[in-house]
Scaffold this active site. Structure first.
Site, PDB file in Angstrom:
ATOM      1  N   ASP A 128      -5.450  -1.647   6.013  1.00 60.87           N
ATOM      2  CA  ASP A 128      -4.035  -1.412   5.718  1.00 60.87           C
ATOM      3  C   ASP A 128      -3.764  -1.537   4.214  1.00 60.87           C
ATOM      4  OD1 ASP A 128      -1.313  -1.126   6.259  1.00 60.87           O
ATOM      5  OD2 ASP A 128      -1.040  -3.261   6.648  1.00 60.87           O
ATOM      6  N   ASP A 187       6.359   1.727   8.789  1.00 59.57           N
ATOM      7  CA  ASP A 187       6.278   0.967  10.046  1.00 59.57           C
ATOM      8  C   ASP A 187       7.371   1.326  11.055  1.00 59.57           C
ATOM      9  OD1 ASP A 187       4.391  -0.268   8.545  1.00 59.57           O
ATOM     10  OD2 ASP A 187       5.091  -2.308   8.945  1.00 59.57           O
TER      11      ASP A 187
END
Ligand code: GLA
Length: 355
Positions: A128, A187
């Site tokens: 990530d 997100d």
């Protein structure tokens, strides 16, 4: 398919007990039988400092048994083990969520960290980005992700490689050579607004996905507070049409029977997991109705989503717009060839046509 800890447990609620209980619940609830396989431990599993050997290590308070033991327990249940890391000096939890002392990145330790993962029996790595370039680190994004891909390959242990840079630098153009899945958006959150925003951003990306390399519109919010049962169902249906990776993000240990039935719905999952692996897309709109289509190995599926705050009836023009629907089965009701429907607010219906 699998489960990821982040959407529900975030940072400080993530413990080895939660992960083991979740894995057990995945077996007991039949999620495992339905195809959910990877148990992915997201950010905050780590200590904020490396050990004397330079290796990442499990958070001593919340993962006292360590990652190898956790991997073993997950494997003993017939499931696979996933873990999270970041290419910079810190992970996202440290940067965005201000969790002090947690979230050490893999910068300049890529091979060592990949080796640790392999030693622990990791089968899936989520890597990530998290502003990896802050603090003077000069990382080229595709190169940083390729670097870890190589490090994983060097370990000799097969791992699914999931990368996450939120669609910043059009990963669909370069990531298919590097990773198995790549996030396409920022997100997801537990709201209809977020689900819609993310679904809309998938438009035009279908051509980049295929077996072994997938667009990832992020983990599921199915069953989480913030979405109604109808919205959860439409969310899962959209992800099925998108050939998206299905990573449940709810508390599997305490989910309702309704959420379990939805997550294991064989009609929706058989579209999601169609072996041809062709991603579907939105093909048109009329007012607040969105029309979808996905080609399947044995035919196709079409869908209509009502985005309005109130019910909407389908017209004969709507049906004609969906193409030749002779023999089409409504996967929600099981009825064949019926289109004189009213869709509730935020409801989606999918029809499957076998050739
Ligand atoms: C980023 C990712 C999320 C999650 C968090 C963890 O925001 O996009 O999926 O992994 O980091 O900190």
């Amino acid at each position: 398919m699998g489960w990821n800890s982040w959407n529900t447990f975030r940072c400080y609620d993530l413990t080895e007990q939660v992960v083991v209980q979740t894995a057990e619940a995945m077996v007991a609830s039949s999620m495992k039988d339905a195809g959910y396989e990877y148990v992915v431990v997201d950010d905050c599993w780590q200590e904020g400092t490396r050990g004397e050997d330079g290796r990442l290590r499990a958070h001593r308070g919340r993962f006292p048994s360590g990652m190898a033991a956790l991997g073993e327990q997950i494997h003993d249940l017939g499931l696979k083990f996933g873990l999270y890391a970041s290419p910079g000096r810190r992970t996202c939890a440290m940067i965005y969520d201000r969790y002090p002392g947690i979230g050490l990145g893999s910068f300049s330790h890529e091979q060592l960290d990949a080796d640790s993962m392999a030693d622990w029996g990791v089968d899936y790595l989520k890597y990530d980005w998290c502003r990896a370039n802050r603090g003077g680190t000069k990382l080229d994004e595709p190169a940083a992700f390729a670097h870890m891909a190589q490090a994983i390959q060097n370990t000799g242990r097969p791992m699914v490689y999931s990368i996450s840079e939120y669609g910043r630098s059009k990963p669909w153009e370069w990531a298919p050579q590097v990773a198995n899945l790549w996030r396409t958006t920022p997100d997801i959150g537990p709201s209809w607004r977020s689900v819609m925003r993310i679904a809309d951003k998938q438009h035009g990306l279908a051509q980049f996905a295929g077996p072994g390399h997938w667009n990832d519109p992020d983990m599921l919010e199915v069953g989480n507070a913030g979405l109604s049962p109808t919205e959860s169902r439409s969310h899962l249906m959209l992800w099925a049409m998108l050939a998206a990776p299905l990573m449940a993000g709810n508390d599997v240990r305490s989910m309702s029977a309704q959420t379990r039935d939805l997550l294991t719905d064989s009609q929706i999952l058989s579209i999601a997991m169609d072996p041809a692996g062709r991603q579907g897309e939105r093909t048109g709109r009329r007012g607040k109705l969105d029309f979808w289509r996905r080609e399947l190995s044995d035919g196709f599926a079409v869908g209509v989503l009502n985005r309005a705050r109130s019910a909407r009836g389908l017209t004969t023009e709507d049906r004609d717009r969906l193409g030749d629907l002779t023999g089409a089965v409504d996967i929600t009701s099981g009825e064949i060839g019926r289109f004189d429907l009213t869709l509730a607010s935020h409801e989606m219906r999918i029809w499957r046509v076998r050739s």
